[in-house]
Design a protein around this motif. Structure first.
Motif, PDB file in Angstrom:
ATOM      1  N   ASP A 140       0.911  -1.527  -0.327  1.00  0.00           N
ATOM      2  CA  ASP A 140       0.304   0.126   0.300  1.00  0.00           C
ATOM      3  C   ASP A 140       1.018   1.257   0.127  1.00  0.00           C
ATOM      4  OD1 ASP A 140      -2.593  -1.309   2.388  1.00  0.00           O
ATOM      5  OD2 ASP A 140      -2.153  -1.466   0.226  1.00  0.00           O
ATOM      6  N   GLU A 141       1.913   1.043  -0.024  1.00  0.00           N
ATOM      7  CA  GLU A 141       2.974   2.459   0.317  1.00  0.00           C
ATOM      8  C   GLU A 141       4.165   2.881  -0.454  1.00  0.00           C
ATOM      9  OE1 GLU A 141       3.092   3.984   3.833  1.00  0.00           O
ATOM     10  OE2 GLU A 141       4.565   4.093   2.581  1.00  0.00           O
ATOM     11  N   SER A 142       3.506   3.568  -1.307  1.00  0.00           N
ATOM     12  CA  SER A 142       3.477   4.358  -2.844  1.00  0.00           C
ATOM     13  C   SER A 142       4.985   4.010  -3.220  1.00  0.00           C
ATOM     14  CB  SER A 142       2.855   5.278  -3.230  1.00  0.00           C
ATOM     15  OG  SER A 142       3.378   6.386  -2.236  1.00  0.00           O
ATOM     16  N   GLN A 143       6.090   4.395  -1.448  1.00  0.00           N
ATOM     17  CA  GLN A 143       7.201   4.927  -1.687  1.00  0.00           C
ATOM     18  C   GLN A 143       7.635   3.708  -2.222  1.00  0.00           C
ATOM     19  OE1 GLN A 143       9.936   7.313   0.512  1.00  0.00           O
ATOM     20  NE2 GLN A 143       7.897   7.827   1.502  1.00  0.00           N
ATOM     21  N   LEU A 144       7.040   2.722  -0.974  1.00  0.00           N
ATOM     22  CA  LEU A 144       8.189   1.505  -1.677  1.00  0.00           C
ATOM     23  C   LEU A 144       8.063   0.591  -3.048  1.00  0.00           C
ATOM     24  CD1 LEU A 144       9.260  -1.366  -0.250  1.00  0.00           C
ATOM     25  CD2 LEU A 144       7.408  -2.017   0.912  1.00  0.00           C
ATOM     26  N   ARG A 145       6.162   1.076  -3.105  1.00  0.00           N
ATOM     27  CA  ARG A 145       6.561   0.617  -4.794  1.00  0.00           C
ATOM     28  C   ARG A 145       6.961   1.263  -5.666  1.00  0.00           C
ATOM     29  NH1 ARG A 145       0.973   1.514  -3.178  1.00  0.00           N
ATOM     30  NH2 ARG A 145       0.664   3.450  -5.334  1.00  0.00           N
ATOM     31  N   SER A 146       8.249   2.599  -5.595  1.00  0.00           N
ATOM     32  CA  SER A 146       9.114   3.275  -6.040  1.00  0.00           C
ATOM     33  C   SER A 146       9.672   3.202  -6.596  1.00  0.00           C
ATOM     34  CB  SER A 146       8.443   4.780  -5.791  1.00  0.00           C
ATOM     35  OG  SER A 146       9.231   5.456  -6.642  1.00  0.00           O
ATOM     36  N   ALA A 147      10.523   2.700  -4.703  1.00  0.00           N
ATOM     37  CA  ALA A 147      11.157   2.301  -4.729  1.00  0.00           C
ATOM     38  C   ALA A 147      11.823   0.755  -5.364  1.00  0.00           C
ATOM     39  CB  ALA A 147      12.345   2.191  -2.845  1.00  0.00           C
ATOM     40  N   THR A 148      10.775  -0.226  -5.430  1.00  0.00           N
ATOM     41  CA  THR A 148      11.084  -1.621  -6.226  1.00  0.00           C
ATOM     42  C   THR A 148      11.493  -0.811  -7.277  1.00  0.00           C
ATOM     43  OG1 THR A 148       9.826  -2.226  -4.079  1.00  0.00           O
ATOM     44  CG2 THR A 148      10.395  -3.472  -5.844  1.00  0.00           C
ATOM     45  N   VAL A 149      11.112  -0.575  -8.103  1.00  0.00           N
ATOM     46  CA  VAL A 149      10.614  -0.147  -9.762  1.00  0.00           C
ATOM     47  C   VAL A 149      12.152   0.181  -9.773  1.00  0.00           C
ATOM     48  CG1 VAL A 149       9.795   0.639 -11.466  1.00  0.00           C
ATOM     49  CG2 VAL A 149       8.026   0.156  -9.991  1.00  0.00           C
ATOM     50  N   TRP A 150      12.191   1.042  -9.480  1.00  0.00           N
ATOM     51  CA  TRP A 150      13.268   1.060  -9.417  1.00  0.00           C
ATOM     52  C   TRP A 150      14.948   0.726  -9.577  1.00  0.00           C
ATOM     53  CZ3 TRP A 150      14.788   5.719 -12.316  1.00  0.00           C
ATOM     54  CH2 TRP A 150      13.930   7.458 -11.599  1.00  0.00           C
ATOM     55  N   THR A 151      14.749  -0.266  -8.751  1.00  0.00           N
ATOM     56  CA  THR A 151      15.551  -1.541  -8.516  1.00  0.00           C
ATOM     57  C   THR A 151      16.332  -2.145  -9.614  1.00  0.00           C
ATOM     58  OG1 THR A 151      15.611  -1.512  -6.281  1.00  0.00           O
ATOM     59  CG2 THR A 151      16.573  -3.192  -6.998  1.00  0.00           C
ATOM     60  N   ILE A 152      14.795  -2.301 -10.453  1.00  0.00           N
ATOM     61  CA  ILE A 152      14.133  -3.140 -11.907  1.00  0.00           C
ATOM     62  C   ILE A 152      14.977  -2.420 -12.601  1.00  0.00           C
ATOM     63  CG2 ILE A 152      12.530  -4.024 -13.009  1.00  0.00           C
ATOM     64  CD1 ILE A 152      10.426  -4.024 -10.874  1.00  0.00           C
ATOM     65  N   ILE A 153      14.383  -0.779 -13.063  1.00  0.00           N
ATOM     66  CA  ILE A 153      15.159   0.100 -14.122  1.00  0.00           C
ATOM     67  C   ILE A 153      16.606  -0.196 -14.103  1.00  0.00           C
ATOM     68  CG2 ILE A 153      15.095   2.661 -14.510  1.00  0.00           C
ATOM     69  CD1 ILE A 153      12.536   3.285 -13.721  1.00  0.00           C
ATOM     70  N   ASN A 154      17.401   0.001 -12.853  1.00  0.00           N
ATOM     71  CA  ASN A 154      18.750   0.238 -13.126  1.00  0.00           C
ATOM     72  C   ASN A 154      19.034  -1.769 -13.144  1.00  0.00           C
ATOM     73  OD1 ASN A 154      18.522   2.650 -11.646  1.00  0.00           O
ATOM     74  ND2 ASN A 154      19.223   2.376 -10.022  1.00  0.00           N
ATOM     75  N   LEU A 155      18.597  -2.703 -13.029  1.00  0.00           N
ATOM     76  CA  LEU A 155      19.053  -3.428 -13.130  1.00  0.00           C
ATOM     77  C   LEU A 155      19.359  -4.208 -14.765  1.00  0.00           C
ATOM     78  CD1 LEU A 155      17.235  -5.603  -9.979  1.00  0.00           C
ATOM     79  CD2 LEU A 155      19.857  -5.239 -10.148  1.00  0.00           C
ATOM     80  N   ILE A 156      18.221  -3.610 -15.287  1.00  0.00           N
ATOM     81  CA  ILE A 156      17.665  -3.371 -16.777  1.00  0.00           C
ATOM     82  C   ILE A 156      18.228  -2.746 -17.700  1.00  0.00           C
ATOM     83  CG2 ILE A 156      16.293  -5.639 -16.462  1.00  0.00           C
ATOM     84  CD1 ILE A 156      13.653  -3.681 -17.520  1.00  0.00           C
ATOM     85  N   SER A 157      18.711  -1.519 -17.234  1.00  0.00           N
ATOM     86  CA  SER A 157      19.058  -0.083 -17.102  1.00  0.00           C
ATOM     87  C   SER A 157      19.957  -0.673 -18.816  1.00  0.00           C
ATOM     88  CB  SER A 157      20.127   0.463 -16.955  1.00  0.00           C
ATOM     89  OG  SER A 157      21.079   1.248 -18.015  1.00  0.00           O
ATOM     90  N   PRO A 158      19.406  -0.597 -19.907  1.00  0.00           N
ATOM     91  CA  PRO A 158      19.721  -0.824 -21.502  1.00  0.00           C
ATOM     92  C   PRO A 158      21.329  -0.896 -21.813  1.00  0.00           C
ATOM     93  CG  PRO A 158      17.940   0.309 -21.678  1.00  0.00           C
ATOM     94  CD  PRO A 158      18.851   0.563 -20.476  1.00  0.00           C
ATOM     95  N   SER A 159      21.705   0.754 -20.815  1.00  0.00           N
ATOM     96  CA  SER A 159      23.159   0.578 -21.129  1.00  0.00           C
ATOM     97  C   SER A 159      24.269  -1.137 -20.979  1.00  0.00           C
ATOM     98  CB  SER A 159      24.227   1.814 -20.958  1.00  0.00           C
ATOM     99  OG  SER A 159      23.370   2.018 -19.294  1.00  0.00           O
ATOM    100  N   SER A 160      23.560  -1.666 -19.526  1.00  0.00           N
ATOM    101  CA  SER A 160      25.062  -2.387 -19.646  1.00  0.00           C
ATOM    102  C   SER A 160      24.438  -3.832 -20.013  1.00  0.00           C
ATOM    103  CB  SER A 160      24.278  -2.087 -17.310  1.00  0.00           C
ATOM    104  OG  SER A 160      22.910  -2.309 -17.635  1.00  0.00           O
ATOM    105  N   PRO A 161      25.386  -4.462 -20.531  1.00  0.00           N
ATOM    106  CA  PRO A 161      25.457  -5.374 -21.202  1.00  0.00           C
ATOM    107  C   PRO A 161      24.880  -6.936 -21.086  1.00  0.00           C
ATOM    108  CG  PRO A 161      27.939  -5.081 -20.988  1.00  0.00           C
ATOM    109  CD  PRO A 161      26.934  -4.063 -19.459  1.00  0.00           C
ATOM    110  N   GLY A 162      24.615  -6.431 -19.316  1.00  0.00           N
ATOM    111  CA  GLY A 162      23.944  -8.395 -18.728  1.00  0.00           C
ATOM    112  C   GLY A 162      22.149  -7.921 -18.359  1.00  0.00           C
ATOM    113  N   ALA A 163      21.537  -6.896 -19.068  1.00  0.00           N
ATOM    114  CA  ALA A 163      20.748  -6.502 -18.808  1.00  0.00           C
ATOM    115  C   ALA A 163      19.324  -7.204 -19.398  1.00  0.00           C
ATOM    116  CB  ALA A 163      20.620  -4.230 -19.055  1.00  0.00           C
TER     117      ALA A 163
END
Lengths: 670, 215
Positions: free
Chosen positions: A602-625
């Protein structure tokens, strides 16, 4: 039985003779107190009483010589016959005087075992004896050391009501005093109200000055934090008595004005809906501000009363600010250097409440040079004053504008605060940590007086305190100190803390401590990319601990910080991103991935923080994305995000759109 | 950004605040304390083309009061030996604490509309703003945040540095990618000096977030 004492040696003969005379007289008084001649005894009692009235030094002096037991004996030995009445009156008066505003005196009177005897005086046929007994008992009941009064016992309630019903104002006042100082729980409040105490007390409002004041004090006690009691009181004669109390705020006697204000403060704090009239609120504030100038106890109590009234209420703080409260209080602090500790505490707490929410108030601190007053108070001998000054500093420094201007980053401010970290009082320690938490956030300069005074080492020690509040506060201060910190500053902390120690903080039994530890870690791994390495010390112990804590299903606030740690680490190199993936997908899994749980929080900040982790993990500039994307999709995380495209929170929605955009670039469909 | 002064004056107006609904804008991750932005400000005038590199950092944000603040650093300023840093405070146009109408700083309503309409993201809102001041706007779903930034003082140089901070910026922030554009307004300076900034990731492959908590 006290005996004669010898006088202290003195260099001058006249002083020796004066002190000799003094102690001879005192010794003589004691022998006369023990005299079998009632006239002699009476004269001695009067002598003692007249010397100690209003004279704390004399009280102490006689106390040390054992006067109280001697007087208690005189009271005990006197029978109830008429000829002993004067002795009863004078000894009761003397004992009352010892107890008046003098805690050691109260203690001595109670230790002398004379309390039951004083109670018996209330049933004496002689009105003067009753009076003296009642007055004396009232003095005792002003003190926290007064015997507990069990309101739940029927006979005690009967006795209490017999006092309240008495025509003798001192006796009815005693009844009210007992309530004022002994009623402590909501059960007791309810029992008293059900027995009809409110109806009895309000009669006293129309009585003598002394009865009125006793009534106001006891009303405040019975009504405090009890909405039902307040409702009963306000309902009495359609609000007549509430109006009476309000009118008494304009009474000519300061103490009456104060007590009626304090009563209204209690009612307002319990049930604010009875105060729709703005004028009443303004009037209350104005009266309390005027009372701050009263030199006596009323001034002391007004200061604390004002802080209680405006605590947490922005509208009242604004009214007080507009009524020039800050300037009034600062003027008192600047002009009077001999203020009682209670008043000082109250004044600083009032200032603290004034600037708790209002930026204008915080800014006026600077222009009125309040900081110097606060710094002086940090050196006061009384812990309550020091703590109040720290709380005031904490609230004043709740201003990014003032922090940016470097208003608090000077040796002059920082040194006494750092010194107070060693204060033996835990309330001072917690208060100073609160102030330092804010003040270390100095945006104006990379140089920090706090660090130069060895503050980091002290915070590290406090983060290991037995007291969880101290641990939490110390970590919060460290977190703020490491906000946007350069590597040099971070190293000052990391070099003194090993991975094992830090992992313990993250796994602390108290969730608020865990939260602050993770928030500190988040800041430590932000900034220069090399700072991420800290989480890999000792075989990645810290990162493993973060992962473990997140898998335990923590509270949202802790999870938010934990996810931002992972976000920040995942913004690093390939190795860093892979390390985060290992935490999200450890070898042994059985339960639902915690990311999925967090995305449904229910906490939007937690949802947001989780999505940011995903954004960084699949950042297109990185080889293993791409590979990471495949894994996240298989784990159901990308599909979950597709279900959240219309998330209620705009920020979450935007971040999900970013992820799905990245997903599409890997060939995935919306 | 400090600029050169040109003489002019307009009478002040009452600032527009709408006391109605206390709902505030939703937070945006990229407009938070610690976030850094980098770009340029076009300070060209009729005599020459010129642009200064600019770094901005947000130091604090208080959505409830529509307030934010931070620093602005101007590099390669010709008349300065070092980068010039100023502290600024911002008003967030949330329809509650602040509206699109400035009401001060010598900016008339016409000046306001002239500047806001230079942002493409303002066009869908323009009609409603002109008719009712934007009271009915659904800000919870609009991915742009409008602000005014006003520099308050120089942090590292004196006021005798030959520069001025008399004007203010009309600013538009994109919640999606954190980009910022702005127009400097000062009746005594070249009009429509454009500020363009993007988020800075400090050599990282992704976004990183620092935080503090005021007690």
């Amino acid at each position: 039985m006290p005996t004669t004492t010898t006088s202290a040696a003195s260099s001058s003969s006249s002083t020796a003779s004066a002190s000799g005379n003094n102690s001879n007289r005192q010794a003589d008084v004691f022998s006369r107190l023990a005299s079998s001649d009632p006239e002699v005894k009476l004269k001695a009692l009067r002598e003692v009483k007249n010397q100690i009235i209003g004279n704390r030094t004399k009280k102490l002096s006689f106390l040390k010589l054992g006067a109280v037991p001697a007087i208690a004996s005189a009271l005990a030995d006197a029978d109830d016959s008429e000829k002993c009445n004067n002795i009863l009156v004078q000894s009761a008066a003397a004992l009352g005087s010892f107890a008046c505003g003098f805690e050691a005196g109260v203690q001595a009177v109670l230790d002398a075992g004379v309390f039951p005897r004083l109670l018996r005086l209330l049933t004496n046929p002689d009105e003067k004896v009753v009076d003296a007994g009642a007055r004396s008992l009232r003095m005792i009941f002003q003190s926290n050391q007064a015997p507990k009064y069990d309101f739940l016992q029927e006979k005690n309630m009967e006795f209490l009501f017999s006092l309240l019903n008495s025509e003798n104002e001192n006796v009815s006042g005693l009844g009210a005093s007992i309530i004022a100082h002994a009623c402590g729980t909501s059960v007791e409040q309810r029992v008293l109200c059900e027995a009809g105490v409110l109806e009895k007390l309000v009669i006293l409002l129309d009585g003598s000055l002394s009865q009125r004041e006793a009534c106001l004090e006891s009303l405040a006690t019975v009504l405090k934090n009890n909405p039902e009691a307040v409702s009963d009181f306000v309902g009495l004669e359609s609000g007549r008595y509430l109006n009476s109390v309000t009118e008494l705020t304009k009474d000519r006697y300061p103490r009456t004005r104060l007590l009626s204000c304090l009563c209204l403060v209690v009612i307002y704090n319990t049930s604010p809906s009875y105060f729709v009239n703005m004028g009443t609120k303004s009037g209350l504030i104005t009266t309390l501000l005027e009372l701050l100038n009263d030199p006596g106890q009323s001034g002391d109590d007004a200061a604390l009363g004002l802080s209680c009234l405006i605590a947490g209420k922005e509208d009242l703080q604004k009214l007080a600010y507009e009524a020039n409260a800050i300037k009034n209080i600062v003027d008192i602090l600047k002009t009077d250097s001999e203020l009682q500790t209670k008043r000082l505490q109250g004044l600083f707490l009032s200032l603290a409440e004034l600037c708790s929410k209002l930026e204008d108030c915080r800014c006026s601190f600077v222009s009125l040079q309040v900081l110097d007053l606060l710094i002086n108070a940090l050196r006061h001998k009384d812990a309550d004053v020091k703590a109040a000054a720290c709380i005031c500093l904490r609230n004043a420094s709740r201003s990014v504008k003032n922090l940016s201007a470097g208003r608090f980053n000077s040796d002059h401010v920082m040194l006494p605060l750092v010194q107070l970290l060693h204060d033996p009082s835990s309330s001072v320690q917690v208060a100073v940590l609160g102030a330092l938490s804010n003040i270390v956030l100095d945006f104006s300069s990379p140089k920090s007086s706090f660090i130069e005074f060895g503050g980091i080492k002290q915070l590290i020690e406090l983060s290991k305190s037995m007291d969880p509040n101290a641990r939490c506060s110390a970590l919060r201060a460290l977190r703020n100190l490491m906000f946007l910190a350069d590597n040099k500053r971070k190293e000052l902390y990391i070099s003194d803390v090993n991975a094992q120690g830090f992992a313990c903080l993250i796994s602390d039994p108290e969730p608020p401590v865990q939260e602050q530890a993770l928030a500190l870690l988040r800041n430590l791994v932000d900034g220069c990319i090399s700072s991420i390495e800290f989480v890999f010390d000792e075989d990645g112990l810290i990162l493993d601990t973060v992962g473990r804590q997140l898998r335990k299903g923590p509270q949202a606030h802790m999870a938010i910080q934990g996810m931002y740690v992972l976000t920040n680490v995942a913004s690093g190199t390939e190795l860093h991103k892979e390390a985060v993936m290992q935490q999200l997908f450890p070898q042994a899994t059985g339960s639902e991935n915690f990311m999925l749980k967090f995305l449904q929080s229910d906490e939007s900040q937690l949802r947001s923080a989780t999505v940011w982790t995903i954004i960084n993990l699949i950042s297109p500039s990185s080889p293993g994305a791409y590979d990471r994307h495949v894994k996240l999709r298989s784990a159901g995380i990308i599909p979950q995000l597709k279900n959240m495209v219309n998330d209620a929170c705009l920020d979450v929605k935007i971040r999900i759109k970013t992820v799905l955009g990245q997903s599409m670039s890997f060939g995935d469909n919306y | 950004m400090p600029v050169r002064v040109v003489e002019s004056s307009t009478p002040p107006q009452v600032s527009g605040t709408d006391p109605g609904n206390r709902s505030q804008l939703p937070p945006s991750s990229l407009l938070g304390a610690g976030q850094a932005f980098s770009g340029t400000q076009n300070v060209s005038n009729q005599q020459k083309e010129e642009a200064w590199r600019v770094n901005v950092q947000i130091q604090g944000i208080d959505l409830e009061h529509g307030y934010l603040c931070g620093t602005m650093e101007a590099l390669n300023v010709p008349m300065a030996d070092t980068p010039v840093i100023t502290f600024w405070e911002g008003e967030i146009v949330d329809g509650n604490n602040y509206t699109f109408y400035t009401g001060k700083w010598e900016a008339t309503r016409e000046d306001d509309m002239r500047h806001w309409s230079k942002f493409p993201s303002f066009s869908p809102l323009q009609g409603q703003v002109e008719s009712d001041g934007g009271r009915q706007l659904d800000r919870n779903n609009y991915p742009y945040i409008f602000m005014r930034w006003k520099e308050q003082y120089f942090v590292n140089v004196g006021t005798d540095c030959g520069l001025t901070i008399a004007g203010f910026y009309y600013v538009c922030f994109s919640c999606s990618d954190g980009s910022i554009s702005g127009f400097y307004y000062d009746p005594n300076s070249s009009p429509f000096q454009k500020l363009e900034l993007k988020t800075v990731n400090e050599g990282r492959s992704g976004f990183s977030f620092s935080s503090y908590e005021l007690q």
